[in-house]
Design an enzyme around this catalytic site. Structure first.
Site, PDB file in Angstrom:
ATOM      1  N   GLU A   1      -5.488  -8.048  -1.725  1.00 15.29           N
ATOM      2  CA  GLU A   1      -6.215  -8.085  -0.450  1.00 15.29           C
ATOM      3  C   GLU A   1      -7.675  -7.758  -0.708  1.00 15.29           C
ATOM      4  O   GLU A   1      -7.974  -6.837  -1.468  1.00 15.29           O
ATOM      5  CB  GLU A   1      -5.684  -7.042   0.544  1.00 15.29           C
ATOM      6  CG  GLU A   1      -4.286  -7.293   1.015  1.00 15.29           C
ATOM      7  CD  GLU A   1      -3.834  -6.265   2.053  1.00 15.29           C
ATOM      8  OE1 GLU A   1      -4.676  -5.654   2.735  1.00 15.29           O
ATOM      9  OE2 GLU A   1      -2.608  -6.064   2.167  1.00 15.29           O
TER      10      GLU A   1
ATOM     11  N   GLU B   1       0.824  -1.215   0.000  1.00 14.68           N
ATOM     12  CA  GLU B   1       0.000   0.000   0.000  1.00 14.68           C
ATOM     13  C   GLU B   1       0.857   1.264   0.000  1.00 14.68           C
ATOM     14  O   GLU B   1       0.807   2.078   0.926  1.00 14.68           O
ATOM     15  CB  GLU B   1      -0.969  -0.016   1.190  1.00 14.68           C
ATOM     16  CG  GLU B   1      -2.026  -1.096   1.037  1.00 14.68           C
ATOM     17  CD  GLU B   1      -3.097  -1.087   2.107  1.00 14.68           C
ATOM     18  OE1 GLU B   1      -2.819  -0.601   3.213  1.00 14.68           O
ATOM     19  OE2 GLU B   1      -4.200  -1.571   1.847  1.00 14.68           O
TER      20      GLU B   1
HETATM   21  C1  BG6 Z   1      -4.479  -3.165   4.572  1.00 15.94           C
HETATM   22  C2  BG6 Z   1      -3.165  -3.687   5.034  1.00 15.94           C
HETATM   23  O1  BG6 Z   1      -4.459  -1.805   4.787  1.00 15.94           O
HETATM   24  O2  BG6 Z   1      -5.642  -3.563   5.223  1.00 15.94           O
HETATM   25  C3  BG6 Z   1      -3.205  -4.865   5.959  1.00 15.94           C
HETATM   26  O3  BG6 Z   1      -2.306  -3.970   3.939  1.00 15.94           O
HETATM   27  C4  BG6 Z   1      -4.399  -4.716   6.888  1.00 15.94           C
HETATM   28  O4  BG6 Z   1      -1.984  -4.941   6.630  1.00 15.94           O
HETATM   29  C5  BG6 Z   1      -5.653  -4.710   6.052  1.00 15.94           C
HETATM   30  O5  BG6 Z   1      -4.451  -5.689   7.890  1.00 15.94           O
HETATM   31  C6  BG6 Z   1      -6.935  -4.694   6.846  1.00 15.94           C
HETATM   32  O6  BG6 Z   1      -6.907  -3.662   7.790  1.00 15.94           O
HETATM   33  P1  BG6 Z   1      -7.231  -3.924   9.324  1.00 15.94           P
HETATM   34  O7  BG6 Z   1      -7.047  -2.624   9.983  1.00 15.94           O
HETATM   35  O8  BG6 Z   1      -8.627  -4.416   9.376  1.00 15.94           O
HETATM   36  O9  BG6 Z   1      -6.263  -4.964   9.770  1.00 15.94           O
END
Ligand code: BG6
Length: 467
Positions: free
Chosen positions: A366, A178
């Site tokens: 993701e 990111e």
């Molecule tokens: C992304 C990141 O921003 O979102 C991850 O690359 C992160 O590291 C994921 O875990 C989900 O966010 P969160 O705050 O729910 O863990």
């Protein structure tokens, strides 16, 4: 009815994690301290006093879910689930504990050898993020992090080491997780990041040069390498057809397309240079930087997609939480328990947009639903809400493939429950595999298959035919 086009053969169905969110063993076998190791519960922007780890404070990432010791069992579960690919990150501080050493830590290198071997034994393709929010702390305290040009050399020494060591095991790489969220202390290692846009701009330039050098060097080491960028990329809708709102949308979207443009087209967009000039920011570029950016464009685009936002000139518009930043509420969308707005169709929009703009293969690095789960007395988790979320997103991805978008993989986030990046909670779960541990580390750490485990197994095994 017209049948959707099938997912291509070899499609990378998988799951994703990051080192500090699941490895644990934060100070074992020579690992050094990284920035996230010192972040107390739920705070990413505040700089901890004296950059110290405090006694009597619980740091959820220190134990993670103990993957460092359970990787064999966990990878076996991934195999059983049918995963073809597993995205994980290497902890820079396992390889170079302070970041600026010349020689690497063999124990750290050996750990990842073992992990990759275990994956390859089961035919699971590793995909590695080189840095996922975990800069060595020493580079922050002694060098001012990415503001210092020397950090490019330290990073390249790390890259050179892992590329050479794993060149026959890992083909898919991602440079910075990111990259568009690399604007605070955590990611840049600059204590005054929030008040010094000039330093942030310089640091970002160094990261972009480092990423381009990674692509160039990687292809020299192994021409088969596929080296991608990774960005948080989601849609921002204008609130209505007011041209001012549309223009707002363009300016907000540029906070993302700046990175995708530089890393795919190989040059700074004009508007960005003008913006810096107007803000009195003088970017220091060295001879050769522009050529490096041009020569080091990526092989593919990886992005995270969770929720979308709205652009409006109305400063009183209602806001809600989102992925590491806040968003304007969209009345057409529902949200998860943390306020992140759920928008499967938005995924179709951004996939088409990225494809039209760059024509590079895309991996959804993701995606997933962070939510509370309940482990029943007979050790089951009935997470039909998660299945619904994932099914709707994968369906949109399938439509895109039908529309000609070259999507080559999907690694849903936190395929096994891990520690949240935004809030450090363990009760915010994304996984197909439940890990018995609460927000304060209490629990057996045992793994249990959720209902979604069996659902995703069918998706992987049928190559997306059965949703
Ligand atoms: C992304 C990141 O921003 O979102 C991850 O690359 C992160 O590291 C994921 O875990 C989900 O966010 P969160 O705050 O729910 O863990």
């Amino acid at each position: 009815m017209k049948k959707d086009k099938q997912f291509p053969e070899g499609f990378l169905w998988g799951g994703a994690t990051s080192a500090y969110q699941f490895e644990g063993a934060w100070n074992e076998d020579g690992k050094g301290v990284n920035i996230v190791d010192i972040l107390p519960h739920g705070s990413r922007e505040a700089v901890p006093k004296d950059h110290k780890i405090l006694p009597d404070v619980f740091y959820p990432s220190h134990g993670g879910i103990d993957f460092y010791h359970t990787y064999k069992e966990d990878i076996r579960l991934f195999k059983e689930m049918g995963m073809k690919c597993f995205r994980m990150s290497i902890a820079w501080t396992r390889i170079f504990p302070n970041g600026d050493e010349k020689e690497p830590n063999e124990e750290g290198l050996k750990f990842y050898d073992d992990v990759f071997d275990e994956m390859l034994k089961y035919g699971i393709e590793p995909q590695v993020t080189i840095v996922h929010f975990d800069l060595p702390l020493h580079l922050a305290t002694e060098y001012d992090g990415w503001y210092n040009r020397k950090t490019i050399d330290f990073y390249m020494n790390y890259v050179e080491t892992i590329f050479n060591r794993y060149k026959n095991k890992v083909k898919y790489w991602l440079t910075f997780n990111e990259i568009n969220f690399c604007k605070d202390y955590t990611n840049l290692g600059i204590t005054e990041a929030l008040s010094r846009p000039d330093k942030v701009a310089q640091a970002v330039h160094h990261m972009l040069v480092a990423a381009a050098k990674t692509v160039i060097r990687g292809h020299e080491i192994n021409p088969e390498f596929q080296i991608g960028m990774m960005i948080n990329y989601s849609e921002i809708y204008p609130e209505d057809c007011n041209p001012e709102n549309m223009w707002k949308r363009i300016t907000e979207k540029r906070l993302r397309t700046f990175y995708t443009d530089v890393q795919n087209k190989g040059f700074y967009p004009e508007w960005k240079l003008i913006e810096y000039k107007n803000a009195g920011i003088e970017l220091k570029m060295e001879d050769g930087d522009l050529e490096t950016l041009k020569a080091g464009t990526v092989d593919y685009i990886g992005f995270s997609y969770y929720s979308t936002s709205v652009a409006t000139v109305n400063v009183d518009a209602k806001r809600t939480a989102s992925n590491l930043e806040s968003a304007v509420k969209n009345p057409y969308l529902k949200a998860n328990d943390w306020g992140w707005q759920i928008d499967p169709v938005g995924l179709r929009i951004v996939l088409n947009e990225l494809w039209d703009r760059y024509h590079k293969p895309i991996i959804i690095s993701e995606n997933g639903l962070g939510t509370y789960d309940t482990l029943t007395t007979d050790k089951k988790v009935h997470d039909d809400y998660r299945i619904k979320y994932l099914k709707e997103h994968i369906h949109q991805m399938k439509i895109c493939i039908d529309e000609g978008v070259k999507v080559i993989g999907y690694t849903s986030w936190g395929c096994i429950d891990i520690v949240s990046a935004g809030t450090s909670e363990r009760s915010k779960r994304y996984g197909y595999i439940y890990v018995d541990s609460d927000d304060y580390g209490k629990g057996t750490m045992k793994r249990y298959k959720k209902d979604s485990f069996y659902w995703y197994q069918k998706v992987c095994q049928s190559n997306g035919e059965e949703l």
